[in-house]
Every structure is written in C-alpha cells, then in structure tokens.
Design a protein around this motif. Structure first.
Motif, mmCIF file in Angstrom:
data_model
loop_
_atom_site.group_PDB
_atom_site.id
_atom_site.type_symbol
_atom_site.label_atom_id
_atom_site.label_comp_id
_atom_site.label_asym_id
_atom_site.label_seq_id
_atom_site.Cartn_x
_atom_site.Cartn_y
_atom_site.Cartn_z
ATOM 1 N N THR A 101 1.006 -1.238 0.036
ATOM 2 C CA THR A 101 -0.003 -0.136 -0.180
ATOM 3 C C THR A 101 0.839 1.299 -0.129
ATOM 4 O OG1 THR A 101 -1.726 -1.113 1.146
ATOM 5 C CG2 THR A 101 -1.801 1.227 1.132
ATOM 6 N N VAL A 102 1.934 1.148 0.826
ATOM 7 C CA VAL A 102 2.828 2.479 0.761
ATOM 8 C C VAL A 102 3.333 2.769 -0.754
ATOM 9 C CG1 VAL A 102 4.974 3.148 1.561
ATOM 10 C CG2 VAL A 102 3.502 2.183 3.233
ATOM 11 N N CYS A 103 3.875 1.668 -1.105
ATOM 12 C CA CYS A 103 4.543 1.921 -2.419
ATOM 13 C C CYS A 103 3.535 2.086 -3.611
ATOM 14 C CB CYS A 103 5.241 0.562 -3.050
ATOM 15 S SG CYS A 103 6.469 -0.023 -2.103
ATOM 16 N N GLY A 104 2.289 1.664 -3.544
ATOM 17 C CA GLY A 104 1.184 2.122 -4.662
ATOM 18 C C GLY A 104 0.865 3.465 -4.158
ATOM 19 N N SER A 105 0.403 3.858 -2.905
ATOM 20 C CA SER A 105 0.174 5.179 -2.912
ATOM 21 C C SER A 105 1.206 6.202 -3.030
ATOM 22 C CB SER A 105 -0.368 5.331 -1.383
ATOM 23 O OG SER A 105 -1.422 4.722 -1.107
ATOM 24 N N HIS A 139 11.247 18.333 -0.956
ATOM 25 C CA HIS A 139 10.041 18.292 0.078
ATOM 26 C C HIS A 139 8.922 17.586 -0.713
ATOM 27 C CE1 HIS A 139 11.190 22.579 2.011
ATOM 28 N NE2 HIS A 139 11.856 21.526 2.601
ATOM 29 N N GLY A 140 8.979 17.583 -2.052
ATOM 30 C CA GLY A 140 8.297 16.880 -2.937
ATOM 31 C C GLY A 140 8.417 15.410 -2.748
ATOM 32 N N VAL A 141 9.557 15.082 -2.643
ATOM 33 C CA VAL A 141 9.761 13.501 -2.523
ATOM 34 C C VAL A 141 9.508 13.129 -0.853
ATOM 35 C CG1 VAL A 141 11.689 11.767 -2.350
ATOM 36 C CG2 VAL A 141 11.593 13.458 -4.166
ATOM 37 N N VAL A 142 9.741 13.851 -0.063
ATOM 38 C CA VAL A 142 9.525 13.566 1.469
ATOM 39 C C VAL A 142 7.890 13.357 1.529
ATOM 40 C CG1 VAL A 142 9.252 14.534 3.861
ATOM 41 C CG2 VAL A 142 11.207 14.543 2.390
ATOM 42 N N ALA A 143 7.071 14.423 0.850
ATOM 43 C CA ALA A 143 5.607 14.325 0.864
ATOM 44 C C ALA A 143 5.096 13.187 0.172
ATOM 45 C CB ALA A 143 5.446 15.708 0.451
ATOM 46 N N VAL A 144 5.845 12.688 -0.643
ATOM 47 C CA VAL A 144 5.335 11.412 -1.313
ATOM 48 C C VAL A 144 5.547 10.295 -0.535
ATOM 49 C CG1 VAL A 144 6.186 9.814 -2.978
ATOM 50 C CG2 VAL A 144 5.678 12.287 -3.906
ATOM 51 N N TRP A 145 6.444 10.148 0.333
ATOM 52 C CA TRP A 145 6.658 8.931 1.157
ATOM 53 C C TRP A 145 5.952 9.148 2.412
ATOM 54 C CZ3 TRP A 145 8.823 4.345 0.074
ATOM 55 C CH2 TRP A 145 9.691 4.273 -1.066
ATOM 56 N N ILE A 146 5.672 10.482 2.864
ATOM 57 C CA ILE A 146 4.873 10.450 3.942
ATOM 58 C C ILE A 146 3.424 10.122 3.683
ATOM 59 C CG2 ILE A 146 3.525 12.165 5.434
ATOM 60 C CD1 ILE A 146 6.593 13.780 5.678
ATOM 61 N N SER A 147 3.092 10.569 2.391
ATOM 62 C CA SER A 147 1.620 10.210 2.167
ATOM 63 C C SER A 147 1.378 8.706 1.959
ATOM 64 C CB SER A 147 1.189 10.816 0.713
ATOM 65 O OG SER A 147 2.057 10.541 -0.473
ATOM 66 N N GLY A 148 2.625 7.912 1.438
ATOM 67 C CA GLY A 148 2.628 6.588 1.161
ATOM 68 C C GLY A 148 2.390 5.911 2.378
ATOM 69 N N VAL A 149 3.047 6.242 3.522
ATOM 70 C CA VAL A 149 3.212 5.634 4.855
ATOM 71 C C VAL A 149 1.774 5.915 5.668
ATOM 72 C CG1 VAL A 149 4.187 5.851 7.280
ATOM 73 C CG2 VAL A 149 5.832 5.791 5.022
ATOM 74 N N HIS A 155 -4.855 1.704 5.876
ATOM 75 C CA HIS A 155 -5.405 0.688 4.953
ATOM 76 C C HIS A 155 -5.012 -0.494 5.875
ATOM 77 C CE1 HIS A 155 -7.191 -0.607 1.707
ATOM 78 N NE2 HIS A 155 -6.303 -0.917 0.868
ATOM 79 N N THR A 156 -3.776 -0.812 6.206
ATOM 80 C CA THR A 156 -3.312 -2.151 7.113
ATOM 81 C C THR A 156 -4.160 -2.075 8.257
ATOM 82 O OG1 THR A 156 -1.132 -1.890 6.130
ATOM 83 C CG2 THR A 156 -1.516 -3.462 7.876
ATOM 84 N N ALA A 157 -4.040 -0.995 9.048
ATOM 85 C CA ALA A 157 -4.795 -1.310 10.442
ATOM 86 C C ALA A 157 -6.404 -1.420 10.153
ATOM 87 C CB ALA A 157 -4.614 0.293 11.056
ATOM 88 N N ALA A 158 -7.141 -0.968 9.396
ATOM 89 C CA ALA A 158 -8.385 -1.151 9.041
ATOM 90 C C ALA A 158 -8.669 -2.840 8.504
ATOM 91 C CB ALA A 158 -9.143 -0.222 7.900
ATOM 92 N N THR A 159 -7.708 -3.245 7.826
ATOM 93 C CA THR A 159 -7.863 -4.445 7.163
ATOM 94 C C THR A 159 -7.728 -5.437 8.293
ATOM 95 O OG1 THR A 159 -7.039 -3.772 5.094
ATOM 96 C CG2 THR A 159 -6.895 -6.138 5.596
ATOM 97 N N PHE A 160 -6.648 -5.206 9.074
ATOM 98 C CA PHE A 160 -6.279 -6.355 10.254
ATOM 99 C C PHE A 160 -7.061 -6.159 11.452
ATOM 100 C CE2 PHE A 160 -3.114 -7.008 7.173
ATOM 101 C CZ PHE A 160 -3.091 -8.247 6.654
ATOM 102 N N SER A 161 -8.057 -5.065 11.502
ATOM 103 C CA SER A 161 -8.806 -4.945 12.709
ATOM 104 C C SER A 161 -9.957 -5.666 12.673
ATOM 105 C CB SER A 161 -9.139 -3.427 12.942
ATOM 106 O OG SER A 161 -9.999 -3.006 11.734
ATOM 107 N N ILE A 162 -10.214 -6.378 11.211
ATOM 108 C CA ILE A 162 -11.498 -7.079 11.228
ATOM 109 C C ILE A 162 -11.245 -8.674 11.717
ATOM 110 C CG2 ILE A 162 -12.138 -5.687 9.207
ATOM 111 C CD1 ILE A 162 -11.128 -8.211 7.531
#
Length: 310
Positions: A101-105, A139-149, A155-162
């Motif tokens: 999800t991090v890489c895709g986002s 700053h653009g690259v940092v923002a990209v990685w922050i948005s991905g994380v 996504h992961t927290a919501a998926t594995f909370s079920i």
C-alpha cells in the motif's frame, strides 16, 4: 467462529499444477527485467551530470519506488512456487500489505508531482528554476513518502482490525486486501471500506490534478511555432503520460472488476497487470522515448567497459 488474527497466518493459493512453475518462471523473467531496467535508470540519473535536473531527480525516485513495488510481492511468490509452499505468517502478511500500500500510494503521489514538474517546465519556463529548486524537489519526495506511509498505516490497520473466520486461504499470490476481506466473519470490514473509499478519493484527486496539468501542457505545446520545439516538449512529456495511463488503468481494471468467490485466470491476469507490469515497462518507456536517458545509458556502459579492460 475462529479469529485468524490470533493464529499463525494464511495460505496463498495462486497457481496449481504445472502452471505454478510456468508462472514462477514468467515472474522470474519479468522481475529480472524490472530489476535491471530500474537499476539502470537509477544509475544513469545518478552518474550523469547532464541529468541533474528536477525531472530526472523525480524519475530516479520513481524507479526506486518501482523496484520496491514489485519486490514486495513477486520474489516471495517465485520462492513459494518453486518450493510449493504457500504459507505466510500473520506478521509477514501484515508487513506485505503495508509495504504494498505504501509503494502503490507513493507511486500515485510521485506521478502527480512529476506531472506538476512538467507543467511548470513547459507552461512557466521562465520561473522553472525558481519554483522547482532543490528545496521544492526534496520536499516533494518527502511528501510522497509521508503520504504513502499514512495510506499504508490506515489501510493495513483497518484491514487487520477485522475478524477472520472460515478457511484461511487467500486465492492470490500475495496478501491482497480484497481477498482478505472475503475472510471477514460479518460486516467488520465496513471500516476498511471507509478507508478504501477515502484513499480512492485521494487517488481520484491526484488523477484530476494530473489531467489538468496535461491539459495545460498540451495546450501550451500546440502553440509552439516550431516543429522541433513541439517534438522536444512531447519527448519529455509523453513517456510520463504513458506511465501514468499504464499505472492508473491497470489499477482501475483490478478494483472495478466484479468480485468472484472462485478467482479465474482473468482475475490473476488483472492482478499481474497492476502489480508487475508497470514496474517492468516503466524503464522501457522512459529509455525508449527519452534521448537524454539513452545517451546517459551509453555513457554508463562505455565507462563500465573501459573499466573492465583497465
């Protein structure tokens, strides 16, 4: 009902019989092509001084993202196929889901930043160096990685909370979220659907931003009087546009397909299209359409060849 989030993990069931080795061999070839292609792009943009510009700075990070994106799923799938062992622990599944999800986002965000870079370069050329300075690029690259994380955590927290119940079998070659949701006991996945809807909205806004950027870019390019000028402008924009279309279209096909309880060969093909194909084809698209990349790659090979004979 059993909650598999407290158990050891899941069983990945992607291919069977002779097809398993065939697909593993195909995946091996595609992964090798993606690995070589993206490493060459990273090497060329890092070693050639003529490519020290915002466009190639972002391209280098896109290639690194492509390497991470394909490496999250494919190597493990190849290993599973050759060893005939599809078991994956719960924590490995969580980590794979998060990293994917991090890489895709992050890739979607990176493509958006790159489209803005091309917009400034072509529509505001006199202000390009001021707007796209070193600080803005970093700053653009940092923002990209922050948005991905952030996307990965949500996504992961919501998926594995079920709560998972029934057979712990995932009919895919990696921990695919839609397949995991099919293992939900009841309506526990509503929160995950909310997160998925929010992230889809963000992706849609990125798509709109890219579309607006290229609308203005093409409008400006078509007003360039000389054919040579138009060709030069298109040569820097068309590869990026092809990559955007490839990445978005394959993802859209995957997530808009009707759900099925028994995955077909088409389901696996669509998954391969959005997980493997973009990372494999991106370096080819950029190297085939970009003269500067071709020249830089020739320099790299010449230097390596001269070093061998020293």
């Amino acid at each position: 009902m059993t909650n598999f989030t407290t158990m050891s993990g899941f069983l990945l069931m992607s291919f069977s019989g002779n097809l398993e080795i065939l697909y593993a061999s195909l995946f091996s070839v595609l992964y090798l092509v993606a690995l070589i292609g993206n490493v060459l792009i990273i090497t060329a943009t890092s070693m050639d001084n003529s490519l020290y510009s915002p466009m190639y700075f972002f391209l280098k990070h896109l290639s690194f993202l492509d390497l991470c994106y394909i490496s999250v799923t494919v190597p493990r799938s190849i290993c599973n196929s050759f060893t005939h062992n599809g078991n994956i622990s719960l924590w490995d599944c969580i980590l794979q889901c998060f990293a994917f999800t991090v890489c895709g986002s992050a890739e979607m965000a990176m493509l958006t930043v790159m489209s803005y870079d091309r917009y400034v370069a072509i529509c505001l050329p006199l202000h390009y160096e001021i707007i796209m300075d070193v600080g803005t690029c970093v700053h653009g690259v940092v923002a990209v990685w922050i948005s991905g994380v952030i996307s990965g955590v949500m996504h992961t927290a919501a998926t594995f909370s079920i709560h998972f119940c029934g057979a712990n079998i995932i009919h895919q070659f990696f921990c695919d979220v839609p397949q995991l949701l099919k293992l939900s006991c009841s309506n526990d996945y509503i929160s995950e659907l909310g997160v998925a809807g929010f992230l889809s909205l963000v992706a849609f806004l990125c798509f709109i931003s890219i579309g607006l950027s290229y609308t203005r870019i093409f409008s400006a390019v078509l007003r360039i009087p000389s054919a040579e000028g138009r060709d030069k402008a298109f040569s820097t924009c068309l590869p990026h546009l092809c990559v955007v279309i490839l990445f978005i279209s394959t993802g859209v096909f995957e997530f808009l397909k009707p759900p099925s309880d028994s995955p077909t060969a088409l389901d696996f093909l669509l998954t391969v299209l959005y997980t493997v194909v973009p990372s494999t084809l991106n370096p080819m698209i950029y190297s085939l359409r970009n003269k500067a990349i071709k020249v830089a790659l020739r320099k790299v090979f010449k230097e390596r060849k001269s070093c061998l004979f020293c």
